[in-house]
Scaffold this motif. Structure first.
Motif, mmCIF file in Angstrom:
data_model
loop_
_atom_site.group_PDB
_atom_site.id
_atom_site.type_symbol
_atom_site.label_atom_id
_atom_site.label_comp_id
_atom_site.label_asym_id
_atom_site.label_seq_id
_atom_site.Cartn_x
_atom_site.Cartn_y
_atom_site.Cartn_z
ATOM 1 N N ALA A 77 0.823 -1.103 0.078
ATOM 2 C CA ALA A 77 -0.063 0.038 -0.082
ATOM 3 C C ALA A 77 0.913 1.109 0.107
ATOM 4 O O ALA A 77 1.700 1.397 0.953
ATOM 5 C CB ALA A 77 -1.022 -0.087 1.352
ATOM 6 N N ARG A 118 1.349 5.763 -0.784
ATOM 7 C CA ARG A 118 0.514 6.911 -0.809
ATOM 8 C C ARG A 118 0.940 7.705 -2.203
ATOM 9 O O ARG A 118 2.118 7.769 -2.582
ATOM 10 C CB ARG A 118 0.894 7.792 0.388
ATOM 11 C CG ARG A 118 0.284 9.111 0.186
ATOM 12 C CD ARG A 118 0.827 9.919 1.492
ATOM 13 N NE ARG A 118 0.604 11.521 1.270
ATOM 14 C CZ ARG A 118 -0.814 11.912 1.544
ATOM 15 N NH1 ARG A 118 -1.880 10.998 2.153
ATOM 16 N NH2 ARG A 118 -1.106 13.132 1.375
ATOM 17 N N ARG A 119 -0.024 7.975 -2.970
ATOM 18 C CA ARG A 119 0.120 8.707 -4.099
ATOM 19 C C ARG A 119 -0.177 10.309 -3.753
ATOM 20 O O ARG A 119 -1.119 10.640 -3.341
ATOM 21 C CB ARG A 119 -0.756 8.435 -5.219
ATOM 22 C CG ARG A 119 -0.527 9.066 -6.408
ATOM 23 C CD ARG A 119 -1.395 8.789 -7.621
ATOM 24 N NE ARG A 119 -0.793 7.493 -8.190
ATOM 25 C CZ ARG A 119 -1.254 6.373 -8.734
ATOM 26 N NH1 ARG A 119 -2.713 6.744 -9.270
ATOM 27 N NH2 ARG A 119 -0.954 5.300 -9.300
ATOM 28 N N ALA A 142 -4.085 9.906 -2.367
ATOM 29 C CA ALA A 142 -4.608 8.813 -2.443
ATOM 30 C C ALA A 142 -3.536 7.376 -2.034
ATOM 31 O O ALA A 142 -2.444 7.406 -2.046
ATOM 32 C CB ALA A 142 -5.475 8.314 -3.620
ATOM 33 N N VAL A 200 -2.828 3.609 -2.849
ATOM 34 C CA VAL A 200 -2.821 2.856 -4.113
ATOM 35 C C VAL A 200 -2.201 1.587 -3.958
ATOM 36 O O VAL A 200 -1.161 1.388 -3.083
ATOM 37 C CB VAL A 200 -2.367 3.436 -5.302
ATOM 38 C CG1 VAL A 200 -3.130 4.796 -5.870
ATOM 39 C CG2 VAL A 200 -0.970 3.970 -5.228
ATOM 40 N N ASN A 247 0.390 -1.210 -4.930
ATOM 41 C CA ASN A 247 1.611 -1.467 -5.922
ATOM 42 C C ASN A 247 1.934 -2.710 -5.961
ATOM 43 O O ASN A 247 2.367 -3.490 -4.740
ATOM 44 C CB ASN A 247 2.748 -0.721 -5.164
ATOM 45 C CG ASN A 247 3.935 -0.434 -6.085
ATOM 46 O OD1 ASN A 247 4.265 -1.470 -6.637
ATOM 47 N ND2 ASN A 247 4.566 0.697 -6.110
#
Length: 94
Positions: free
Chosen positions: A52, A54-55, A74, A76, A78
């Motif tokens: 998990a 962070r974008r 958000a 996302v 990976n």
């Protein structure tokens, strides 16, 4: 490969019943999501690693109008393929 074909393949590879294989496949998404929430990463040995990440927030452009759009930050998923998977795919004919 469809879900039913995957269940059949797991049944023949493990000797478990179809119901047991189907139960594992059905439970896997919830187990992976719970692992991401608690640990931030889940490794399926020999297959892949899911993290998990962070974008950050960013400014994008609407391709139709050219208007700027603010995209909020958000979380996302990976996915990174494990070495055995990469090596196995690399051996396949092109």
């Amino acid at each position: 490969m469809k879900k039913s074909e995957l269940i059949d393949a797991l049944e023949s590879a493990t000797g478990q019943t179809k119901a047991a294989c189907a139960a594992v496949i059905d439970a896997l998404p919830a187990v992976v999501l719970a692992g991401l929430k608690s640990h931030g990463a889940v490794t399926l040995p020999g297959l892949l690693k899911v993290e998990a990440k962070r974008r950050e927030a960013r400014t994008m452009r609407n391709p139709a109008t050219g208007a700027a759009i603010e995209k909020p930050a958000a979380m996302v998923a990976n996915l990174k393929a494990a070495k055995p998977l990469k090596d196995g795919v690399a051996e396949m004919p092109a």
